[in-house]
Design a protein around this motif. Structure first.
Motif, PDB file in Angstrom:
ATOM      1  N   ASP A 182      22.069  43.797  59.162  1.00 35.87           N
ATOM      2  CA  ASP A 182      22.401  42.432  59.379  1.00 35.87           C
ATOM      3  C   ASP A 182      20.876  41.712  59.388  1.00 35.87           C
ATOM      4  N   SER A 183      20.941  40.593  58.331  1.00 34.32           N
ATOM      5  CA  SER A 183      19.619  40.187  57.862  1.00 34.32           C
ATOM      6  C   SER A 183      18.759  39.627  58.914  1.00 34.32           C
ATOM      7  N   LYS A 184      19.483  39.098  60.215  1.00 35.34           N
ATOM      8  CA  LYS A 184      18.648  38.416  61.075  1.00 35.34           C
ATOM      9  C   LYS A 184      17.797  39.414  62.096  1.00 35.34           C
ATOM     10  N   PHE A 185      18.339  40.553  62.071  1.00 35.95           N
ATOM     11  CA  PHE A 185      17.791  41.579  62.497  1.00 35.95           C
ATOM     12  C   PHE A 185      16.716  42.508  61.803  1.00 35.95           C
ATOM     13  N   ASP A 186      17.116  42.694  60.503  1.00 29.96           N
ATOM     14  CA  ASP A 186      16.755  43.632  59.390  1.00 29.96           C
ATOM     15  C   ASP A 186      15.356  43.142  58.901  1.00 29.96           C
ATOM     16  N   VAL A 187      15.297  41.707  58.767  1.00 28.96           N
ATOM     17  CA  VAL A 187      13.934  41.161  58.133  1.00 28.96           C
ATOM     18  C   VAL A 187      12.851  41.138  59.065  1.00 28.96           C
ATOM     19  N   PRO A 188      13.173  40.663  60.479  1.00 30.89           N
ATOM     20  CA  PRO A 188      11.846  40.804  61.409  1.00 30.89           C
ATOM     21  C   PRO A 188      11.561  42.357  61.448  1.00 30.89           C
ATOM     22  N   ALA A 189      12.454  43.313  61.493  1.00 31.92           N
ATOM     23  CA  ALA A 189      11.933  44.579  61.585  1.00 31.92           C
ATOM     24  C   ALA A 189      11.134  45.175  60.507  1.00 31.92           C
ATOM     25  N   LEU A 190      11.517  44.817  59.337  1.00 36.27           N
ATOM     26  CA  LEU A 190      10.850  45.210  57.969  1.00 36.27           C
ATOM     27  C   LEU A 190       9.485  44.608  58.042  1.00 36.27           C
ATOM     28  N   LYS A 191       9.278  43.349  58.553  1.00 29.88           N
ATOM     29  CA  LYS A 191       7.985  42.701  58.540  1.00 29.88           C
ATOM     30  C   LYS A 191       7.175  43.490  59.412  1.00 29.88           C
ATOM     31  N   LEU A 192       7.526  43.670  60.716  1.00 28.49           N
ATOM     32  CA  LEU A 192       6.872  44.391  61.511  1.00 28.49           C
ATOM     33  C   LEU A 192       6.343  45.900  61.039  1.00 28.49           C
ATOM     34  N   ALA A 193       7.345  46.566  60.330  1.00 27.45           N
ATOM     35  CA  ALA A 193       6.980  47.849  59.689  1.00 27.45           C
ATOM     36  C   ALA A 193       5.906  47.674  58.532  1.00 27.45           C
ATOM     37  N   LEU A 194       6.372  46.876  57.689  1.00 32.28           N
ATOM     38  CA  LEU A 194       5.469  46.666  56.438  1.00 32.28           C
ATOM     39  C   LEU A 194       3.857  46.120  56.971  1.00 32.28           C
ATOM     40  N   ARG A 195       3.896  45.412  58.047  1.00 31.04           N
ATOM     41  CA  ARG A 195       2.302  45.053  58.387  1.00 31.04           C
ATOM     42  C   ARG A 195       1.553  46.258  59.192  1.00 31.04           C
ATOM     43  N   SER A 196       2.401  47.551  59.207  1.00 31.53           N
ATOM     44  CA  SER A 196       1.911  48.515  59.972  1.00 31.53           C
ATOM     45  C   SER A 196       1.528  49.595  59.178  1.00 31.53           C
ATOM     46  N   ASP A 197       0.835  50.626  59.693  1.00 28.59           N
ATOM     47  CA  ASP A 197       0.384  51.858  58.993  1.00 28.59           C
ATOM     48  C   ASP A 197       1.146  53.028  59.226  1.00 28.59           C
ATOM     49  N   ALA A 198       2.553  52.618  59.402  1.00 29.36           N
ATOM     50  CA  ALA A 198       3.731  53.642  59.443  1.00 29.36           C
ATOM     51  C   ALA A 198       3.612  54.362  58.253  1.00 29.36           C
ATOM     52  N   PHE A 199       3.717  55.666  58.482  1.00 28.03           N
ATOM     53  CA  PHE A 199       4.023  56.646  57.245  1.00 28.03           C
ATOM     54  C   PHE A 199       5.038  56.644  56.415  1.00 28.03           C
TER      55      PHE A 199
END
Length: 347
Positions: free
Chosen positions: A260-277
């Motif tokens: 669902d875009s309204k949830f997907d996009v903010p979650a992906l933004k968080l992850a892409l700005r992180s150091d997650a492996f």
């Protein structure tokens, strides 16, 4: 290392300071324990850990006793594990292990502290049996302790560490100055699941079996019922309200399952700005392209998007939620160990 820390701390509290360590530095064939596995022995005869699940541990204890008695500073035994021994340990075939046996020293103390604090740490040991043991330790804040005896060698080893940081990693390396065992001990992984879907239920359960810490987040309270996620931390709210990007470090895997875009996009933004492996995103190739376009318009780059594993998971053919969860977790494990996830029979 992690599995013997509690025992060593208890020994030290009791005043037992004469400790020998045996570390697997190389394996061949179907070894019983991986490189980096350790066993410890006190002068009083206390034992912690194992390097073979039992079948050659008695012989290893004898090697450690030689070091504790001061007859040698370092021992480099190797053991071939017969098929008969392997069967008795519940395995199908034997293998071989090479060991480094030495006394506990101050850098081991630092290593234990870093592991106990759940920070990634690199530890390097010289393997030459005819020379005193030396070590180098490199921490997540960039500090280096100890030396391998040569500044140029230290620099070369640190460059090799950088290529596999933050681990996990355990491999013997050969340099002109000799053989060295390079090990990076990574913190236990944490899996953050955005979207408390049926796939998330199976994924959380499988990840807990694999000793992952698990956090499931959703802004739909009905999906986060305790009976769906027992023994798992849950966070209710929109992704950007319950997490910050700095919450995801090098030991975090993030999987976005909302669809669902309204949830997907903010979650992906968080992850892409992180150091997650690892960042995984559920959805068809069209959905992937749609979210990619939105994120590029928001200022992310193609290089940023390349971090996303989507469609998520390995291609194992299953379509049911538990099968999809298995494929996702398999891909996470493969990425963490820098593997492609192909068939063993094709290696």
């Amino acid at each position: 290392m992690r599995d013997i820390i509690a025992d060593i701390e208890r020994w030290q509290e009791a005043g037992k300071t004469g400790i020998a360590l045996a570390t697997i530095v190389e394996t061949r064939g179907s070894s019983l324990r991986p490189a980096g596995a350790r066993m410890a022995l006190t002068a009083e005869g206390d034992v912690a850990g194992s390097v073979s699940s039992g079948c050659v541990d008695g012989d290893v204890i004898a090697e450690m006793e030689v070091v504790l008695q001061g007859r040698e500073e370092i021992r480099r035994p190797n053991f071939g594990i017969t098929d008969e021994q392997a069967w008795s340990a519940g395995l199908a075939c034997g293998g071989a292990i090479d060991l480094l046996v030495e006394r506990w020293d101050p850098l081991h103390e630092r290593l234990m502290a870093e592991v106990d604090a759940r920070r990634p740490v690199a530890f390097v040991s010289r393997l030459d049996a005819d020379k005193p043991p030396v070590h180098l330790l490199h921490t997540a804040d960039g500090a280096t302790h100890g030396t391998l005896g040569n500044a140029d060698l230290d620099g070369e080893v640190l460059m090799d560490i950088a290529t596999v940081w933050p681990g996990p990693y355990a491999q013997k390396h050969t340099y002109p100055q000799g053989e060295f065992f390079i090990e990076i001990i990574a913190p236990p992984p944490t899996l953050v699941i955005f979207g408390a879907t049926d796939i998330a239920v199976s994924l959380a359960a499988l990840a807990r079996v694999m000793d992952f810490e698990v956090i499931v987040s959703d802004a739909r309270r009905a999906f986060l019922k305790e009976e769906r996620f027992p023994d798992v931390e849950t966070r209710f709210g929109w992704p950007q309200d319950v997490f910050k990007s700095k919450d995801f470090g090098v030991s975090h895997a993030v999987v976005v399952l909302f669809h669902d875009s309204k949830f997907d996009v903010p979650a992906l933004k968080l992850a892409l700005r992180s150091d997650a492996f690892y960042i995984g995103f559920l959805g068809s190739r069209k959905t992937q392209a749609d979210r990619q376009e939105v994120l590029l318009e928001a200022g992310f780059t193609e290089q940023d998007w390349a971090r996303v594993h989507g469609p998520v998971g390995l291609d194992i053919g299953g379509k049911e939620p538990p099968m999809i969860a298995l494929s996702i977790l398999a891909e996470i494990v493969a990425v963490r160990h820098r593997r492609e996830g192909g068939r063993m029979s094709k290696r």
